[in-house]
Design a protein around this motif. Structure first.
Motif, mmCIF file in Angstrom:
data_model
loop_
_atom_site.group_PDB
_atom_site.id
_atom_site.type_symbol
_atom_site.label_atom_id
_atom_site.label_comp_id
_atom_site.label_asym_id
_atom_site.label_seq_id
_atom_site.Cartn_x
_atom_site.Cartn_y
_atom_site.Cartn_z
ATOM 1 N N GLN A 201 42.195 51.010 38.416
ATOM 2 C CA GLN A 201 43.450 50.592 38.043
ATOM 3 C C GLN A 201 44.101 49.416 38.583
ATOM 4 O O GLN A 201 44.394 48.329 38.240
ATOM 5 N N ASP A 202 44.131 49.721 39.956
ATOM 6 C CA ASP A 202 44.876 48.639 40.932
ATOM 7 C C ASP A 202 43.865 47.546 40.966
ATOM 8 O O ASP A 202 44.298 46.344 40.935
ATOM 9 N N ALA A 203 42.478 47.746 40.780
ATOM 10 C CA ALA A 203 41.442 46.802 40.929
ATOM 11 C C ALA A 203 41.456 45.692 39.852
ATOM 12 O O ALA A 203 41.438 44.484 39.783
ATOM 13 N N ILE A 204 41.758 46.505 38.561
ATOM 14 C CA ILE A 204 41.851 45.538 37.397
ATOM 15 C C ILE A 204 43.050 44.810 37.225
ATOM 16 O O ILE A 204 42.938 43.540 36.858
ATOM 17 N N GLU A 205 44.071 45.304 37.542
ATOM 18 C CA GLU A 205 45.305 44.716 37.746
ATOM 19 C C GLU A 205 45.206 43.438 38.543
ATOM 20 O O GLU A 205 45.755 42.511 38.286
ATOM 21 N N ASP A 206 44.497 43.763 39.698
ATOM 22 C CA ASP A 206 44.553 42.520 40.807
ATOM 23 C C ASP A 206 43.532 41.375 40.117
ATOM 24 O O ASP A 206 43.987 40.135 40.279
ATOM 25 N N VAL A 207 42.702 41.742 39.435
ATOM 26 C CA VAL A 207 41.724 40.848 38.793
ATOM 27 C C VAL A 207 42.502 40.162 37.751
ATOM 28 O O VAL A 207 42.711 38.766 37.553
ATOM 29 N N ALA A 208 43.296 40.775 36.634
ATOM 30 C CA ALA A 208 44.088 40.045 35.774
ATOM 31 C C ALA A 208 45.252 39.092 36.365
ATOM 32 O O ALA A 208 45.281 38.232 35.899
ATOM 33 N N LYS A 209 45.840 39.503 37.540
ATOM 34 C CA LYS A 209 46.649 38.361 38.179
ATOM 35 C C LYS A 209 45.879 37.385 38.546
ATOM 36 O O LYS A 209 46.207 36.363 38.467
ATOM 37 N N HIS A 210 44.812 37.394 39.206
ATOM 38 C CA HIS A 210 44.041 36.263 39.675
ATOM 39 C C HIS A 210 43.610 35.234 38.489
ATOM 40 O O HIS A 210 43.380 34.215 38.720
ATOM 41 N N LEU A 211 43.524 36.165 37.371
ATOM 42 C CA LEU A 211 43.182 35.148 36.203
ATOM 43 C C LEU A 211 44.367 34.576 35.692
ATOM 44 O O LEU A 211 44.265 33.738 34.435
ATOM 45 N N CYS A 212 45.598 34.639 36.062
ATOM 46 C CA CYS A 212 46.802 34.123 35.695
ATOM 47 C C CYS A 212 47.314 34.906 34.477
ATOM 48 O O CYS A 212 48.160 34.606 33.545
ATOM 49 N N TRP A 213 46.762 35.916 34.203
ATOM 50 C CA TRP A 213 47.380 36.760 32.854
ATOM 51 C C TRP A 213 48.654 37.544 33.400
ATOM 52 O O TRP A 213 48.677 38.159 34.220
ATOM 53 N N ASN B 275 48.472 28.108 41.113
ATOM 54 C CA ASN B 275 48.357 29.428 41.726
ATOM 55 C C ASN B 275 47.069 29.598 42.714
ATOM 56 O O ASN B 275 46.810 30.348 43.414
ATOM 57 N N ARG B 276 46.235 28.511 42.614
ATOM 58 C CA ARG B 276 45.159 28.467 43.266
ATOM 59 C C ARG B 276 45.359 28.415 44.697
ATOM 60 O O ARG B 276 44.520 28.623 45.556
#
Length: 640
Positions: free
Chosen positions: A354-366, A390-391
């Motif tokens: 779950q932490d990894a999914i949350e991290d990907v979502a943040k990087h996608l600006c979600w 954010n990049r």
């Protein structure tokens, strides 16, 4: 001195000459009228009706037993032609790419019964030869030219016409899809149950044991599902598509997809229910949909490793989500503190996922909207102004450069963010905002307003809507049961701007809008902006569906597009594969093309007739109306 008129009075002679001229004119006029009437009488005949083809079993909608078997019914009774059947055979012969050189009249045989559920581009024996990494072997792997079958896919021996919508949402005939595996494997999850000679779909799912309706109500408490803002959705790993089935009554149209895997016939069950679905998988290639297509994406225990491969699968969801769209996740790892024992995984492993999914979502600006009980919901930004900024913090994934965001036919997934159209301020929706449903269906789509589709203007769009209004009015006359529920699953093989789907929105149908993959005008994004669904397809290959999954197919100009690219016999055989027994096809094309098509369909046991264009006999485009006759593998074997 007076003149001598030896021949009589000059006035008398003038009158005589006028009388003769008048008699001659009247005589010639009378003959012309007579010959015109005779010619018109000889060329007028009683409209030719398609031969009667009887269903084996229907549904009695007026009975209290809504799913009981009834007596035979004729599908041809729903086809009424008020046009004369036109015969161009002797006058139009043209060379079209066709198996057998165009001269064969022999009937095309049926395939062996082992091919009854044949899916050419997802054929398990062929798939097993490919790389298993990232499940690539479950992607499309179509037969070579030498492997193509030249036979008709046989229905099961006891095949029956499906229940009419909306009864079909909850029931299907066992003999049409004789697979009990899901009823055993998913027994406690209420996916599907066997009740005598039929299946029942209770609406359950792995993560919604109280039923899809209650599950959707839970979602509606978190994000607005009934305001018209959300219209198009995608369900990854859909099972038997109960989520999409129950969203329909909320005016949300879902593209459900699942791979052809050990869970036999998930997509076939969905389509038998009258619910949109395709065979598909998230593996190494993009899903066959344009960018900014869906208002909502959903995964309920779909077993997709979202956090792996540098977040590539979530990046693909981001590509197909509209700006401001939602992603809903239920099942592992959400609410892992409650379910970790039942999922037979450690708490540490699930927390890490779950932490990894949350991290990907943040990087996608979600932005994470909420996590409540078994549901977690994220939202994509309406533009990329902040994301670009954010990049400087999140260096990966970078934003793609020089990217055709809509390209999705055999296109490899990438680990960069699909760029959104530029905006002038942070409150502007990238690419343009769409209207709420149902106004969205006829509002000018942003892709047309912005001029991003070459050759298509606002005027073209409005003219196309009027054109399809006239066409559907004509189809109601020649296919009289069209608005009465006889047809449910409709495919438009060359959908253009989605005009057919728009003209049918008040009918109890849904339309799979297909845009040829190599067209010069990629209009699939326009179709999604109108609130409809569809896919890319190269008609030289098979479609990603099971046999007998569409009731009506519309083929406007398809064979003019493909006649020089591949063998049209194989395109027609593919249409026969995906069309239900007694299903209908409407072809629109030039006379030359339709005559050749009709010759082949007669070899396929179809009954057809060529009709004038709805605007009259002087339009060079004609209509070929065809019906696939009822037969089964057992009948075919006895006949042979």
């Amino acid at each position: 001195m007076a003149k001598d008129y030896s021949g009589g009075s000059p006035k008398h002679h003038q009158l005589e000459a006028k009388r003769k001229r008048l008699t001659w004119v009247l005589g010639v006029s009378g003959l012309c009228v007579l010959f015109y009437v005779l010619g018109a009488w000889q060329n007028t005949s009683t409209p030719e009706k398609l031969p009667e083809v009887y269903t084996k079993v229907g549904c009695n909608d007026t009975s209290s037993e809504a799913v009981s078997t009834t007596t035979q019914s004729s599908s041809s009774s729903s086809l009424v032609s008020d046009s004369v059947s036109l015969d161009f055979e002797a006058h139009h012969q043209v060379g079209i790419n066709e198996t057998g050189g165009g001269g064969g009249t022999e009937k095309i045989p049926s395939c062996d019964m082992s091919y009854s559920e044949y899916t050419p581009c997802q054929h398990p024996p062929r798939s097993r030869k490919f790389d298993r990494a990232m499940l690539k072997y479950r992607e499309r792997h179509c037969p070579t030219k030498e492997e193509l079958l030249l036979c008709l896919i046989p229905p099961p021996p006891k095949y029956k016409n499906p229940f009419k919508w909306p009864q079909s949402r909850d029931y299907a005939w066992y003999d049409n899809i004789p697979h009990k595996e899901l009823s055993i494997e998913k027994a406690v999850q209420n996916w599907i149950q066997v009740e005598g000679d039929r299946f029942r779909f209770p609406g359950g799912g792995t993560m919604f044991p109280r039923g899809a309706d209650a599950y959707i109500d839970d979602i509606n408490e978190l994000i607005p599902l009934t305001t018209g803002k959300i219209r198009t959705a995608i369900d990854t790993g859909c099972g038997v598509a109960s989520w999409g089935a129950y969203l329909l009554k909320r005016d949300i149209l879902t593209m459900s997809f699942a791979p052809r895997d050990t869970h036999e016939a998930q997509v076939q069950f969905a389509l038998e229910r009258g619910v949109p679905a395709m065979i598909g998988i998230m593996a190494s290639q993009r899903t066959p949909y344009p960018a900014r297509a869906f208002d909502m994406a959903h995964c309920s225990r779909c077993l997709i490793p979202w956090q792996k491969f540098d977040g590539m699968y979530l990046i693909e969801v981001d590509r197909v989500l509209r700006p401001g769209g939602y992603w809903i996740l239920s099942g592992p790892p959400i609410n892992w503190k409650k379910y970790w024992r039942g999922w037979e995984r450690s708490q540490e492993d699930l927390k890490q996922e779950q932490d990894a999914i949350e991290d990907v979502a943040k990087h996608l600006c979600w932005k994470k909207v909420i996590e409540k009980n078994d549901l977690s919901i994220w939202q994509k930004p309406i533009n990329h102004i902040e994301c670009v900024e954010n990049r400087k913090v999140y260096h990966t994934p970078h934003i793609c450069k020089s990217e055709n965001a809509d390209a999705a036919w055999y296109k490899e997934m990438e680990t960069c963010i699909t760029p959104l159209p530029e905006v002038s301020n942070s409150d502007e929706v990238a690419g343009g905002a769409v209207e709420k449903w149902p106004e969205r269906a006829f509002a000018v789509p942003p892709r047309i307003t912005s001029g991003s589709i070459p050759g298509i203007t606002v005027e073209n769009f409005k003219e196309d809507n009027e054109l399809w209004k006239d066409r559907v009015s004509h189809y109601k006359r020649i296919i009289s049961s069209l608005p009465q529920g006889r047809y449910r699953n409709i495919m438009d093989m060359n959908a253009h701007l989605g005009g057919l789907a728009a003209a049918l929105i008040k009918f109890p149908v849904w339309v799979m809008n297909v845009v040829p993959a190599h067209t010069n005008q990629n209009t699939l994004g326009v179709i999604y902006e109108r609130g409809f669904i569809g896919t890319y397809q190269d008609w030289c290959e098979a479609f990603s569906t099971y046999p007998r999954t569409y009731d009506l197919i519309h083929a406007g100009g398809v064979f003019s597009i493909y006649q020089d690219r591949c063998d049209i016999t194989h395109i027609l055989l593919e249409m026969d594969r995906i069309l239900r027994p007694e299903g209908t096809v409407v072809f629109r094309d030039t006379v030359e093309v339709l005559v050749k098509v009709q010759t082949i369909t007669e070899r396929m046991r179809w009954k057809s007739q060529i009709m004038d264009h709805e605007s009259g006999p002087f339009n060079p485009e004609k209509i070929l109306l065809a019906v696939k006759t009822y037969w089964t593998g057992e009948t075919s074997k006895q006949q042979n």
